[in-house]
Design a protein around this motif. Structure first.
Motif, PDB file in Angstrom:
ATOM      1  N   THR A 119       5.109  19.074 -19.223  1.00 52.67           N
ATOM      2  CA  THR A 119       4.037  18.318 -18.579  1.00 52.67           C
ATOM      3  C   THR A 119       3.326  19.219 -17.570  1.00 52.67           C
ATOM      4  O   THR A 119       3.963  19.890 -16.768  1.00 52.67           O
ATOM      5  N   PHE A 120       1.973  19.207 -17.632  1.00 53.75           N
ATOM      6  CA  PHE A 120       1.155  20.055 -16.763  1.00 53.75           C
ATOM      7  C   PHE A 120       0.068  19.222 -16.104  1.00 53.75           C
ATOM      8  O   PHE A 120      -0.385  18.221 -16.654  1.00 53.75           O
ATOM      9  N   LEU A 121      -0.342  19.666 -14.925  1.00 51.60           N
ATOM     10  CA  LEU A 121      -1.457  19.066 -14.204  1.00 51.60           C
ATOM     11  C   LEU A 121      -2.551  20.113 -14.079  1.00 51.60           C
ATOM     12  O   LEU A 121      -2.343  21.181 -13.506  1.00 51.60           O
ATOM     13  N   CYS A 122      -3.724  19.805 -14.626  1.00 53.46           N
ATOM     14  CA  CYS A 122      -4.892  20.686 -14.522  1.00 53.46           C
ATOM     15  C   CYS A 122      -5.923  19.987 -13.649  1.00 53.46           C
ATOM     16  O   CYS A 122      -6.243  18.821 -13.873  1.00 53.46           O
ATOM     17  N   THR A 123      -6.425  20.703 -12.656  1.00 52.33           N
ATOM     18  CA  THR A 123      -7.392  20.110 -11.734  1.00 52.33           C
ATOM     19  C   THR A 123      -8.609  21.008 -11.571  1.00 52.33           C
ATOM     20  O   THR A 123      -8.485  22.231 -11.547  1.00 52.33           O
ATOM     21  N   PRO A 124      -9.792  20.403 -11.449  1.00 56.01           N
ATOM     22  CA  PRO A 124     -10.995  21.190 -11.132  1.00 56.01           C
ATOM     23  C   PRO A 124     -11.006  21.560  -9.658  1.00 56.01           C
ATOM     24  O   PRO A 124     -10.099  21.194  -8.901  1.00 56.01           O
ATOM     25  N   ASP A 125     -12.046  22.251  -9.232  1.00 56.26           N
ATOM     26  CA  ASP A 125     -12.101  22.737  -7.851  1.00 56.26           C
ATOM     27  C   ASP A 125     -12.288  21.635  -6.819  1.00 56.26           C
ATOM     28  O   ASP A 125     -12.013  21.841  -5.650  1.00 56.26           O
ATOM     29  N   ASN A 126     -12.720  20.435  -7.228  1.00 54.95           N
ATOM     30  CA  ASN A 126     -12.930  19.360  -6.254  1.00 54.95           C
ATOM     31  C   ASN A 126     -11.654  18.578  -5.955  1.00 54.95           C
ATOM     32  O   ASN A 126     -11.672  17.678  -5.132  1.00 54.95           O
ATOM     33  N   VAL A 127     -10.537  18.911  -6.608  1.00 56.62           N
ATOM     34  CA  VAL A 127      -9.265  18.230  -6.379  1.00 56.62           C
ATOM     35  C   VAL A 127      -8.302  19.211  -5.731  1.00 56.62           C
ATOM     36  O   VAL A 127      -8.106  20.318  -6.224  1.00 56.62           O
ATOM     37  N   GLU A 128      -7.726  18.801  -4.605  1.00 59.47           N
ATOM     38  CA  GLU A 128      -6.780  19.655  -3.897  1.00 59.47           C
ATOM     39  C   GLU A 128      -5.368  19.165  -4.179  1.00 59.47           C
ATOM     40  O   GLU A 128      -5.083  17.974  -4.090  1.00 59.47           O
ATOM     41  N   ILE A 129      -4.475  20.078  -4.514  1.00 61.50           N
ATOM     42  CA  ILE A 129      -3.081  19.750  -4.788  1.00 61.50           C
ATOM     43  C   ILE A 129      -2.247  20.230  -3.613  1.00 61.50           C
ATOM     44  O   ILE A 129      -2.352  21.375  -3.197  1.00 61.50           O
TER      45      ILE A 129
END
Length: 147
Positions: A119-129
């Motif tokens: 399982t992976f989480l991919c986020t664009p630049d507008n989402v901060e992890i």
């Protein structure tokens, strides 16, 4: 000569005279509702909180083949975070999907993190992890080795 004027003459050696004016509250007029709406239209780059809230979405994806990787990448390009579960694809295709999405995430300035074994989480630049799951995964590996 007041302290303020001495200070002013020390730092600014010019021939200008500074006059302080007091604003009377009686003369200040409240803008009418129509004037307020005209000002809002002039500002142009004001975003309401309702529209900002509705535009942030997360997509859950469980691809069954490599062909679905482009659909996931399109979601990222549209500034949506994507959680990918790769349990339905074989190891070789899962690796290809992760490689493709890693390139996509790099191109848009986003981030990719492993949440679980497949399982992976991919986020664009507008989402901060924030935070990390790697410590928890290491503990799970230690527990599974003991059994």
């Amino acid at each position: 000569m007041s302290m303020k004027n001495k200070f002013r003459s020390f730092f600014w050696d010019d021939d200008y005279e500074y006059v302080e004016e007091e604003i009377e509250e009686e003369n200040v007029e409240e803008p009418s509702p129509k004037q307020r709406s005209d000002k809002k239209q002039e500002q142009g780059n004001v975003v309401s909180l309702k529209s900002a809230k509705s535009s942030s979405k997360m997509v859950l994806s469980e691809p069954s083949s490599y062909n679905e990787a482009q659909d996931i990448a399109d979601q990222l390009v549209n500034r949506r975070a994507v959680v990918i579960n790769l349990q339905r694809v074989d190891h070789h295709q899962a690796k290809r999907i992760v490689d493709f999405l890693s390139g996509t995430v790099y191109a848009i300035g986003g981030d990719i993190q492993k949440l679980g074994t497949q399982t992976f989480l991919c986020t664009p630049d507008n989402v901060e992890i924030s935070g990390s799951i790697s410590e928890m995964m290491a503990q799970e590996d230690d527990i599974s080795r003991r059994w």
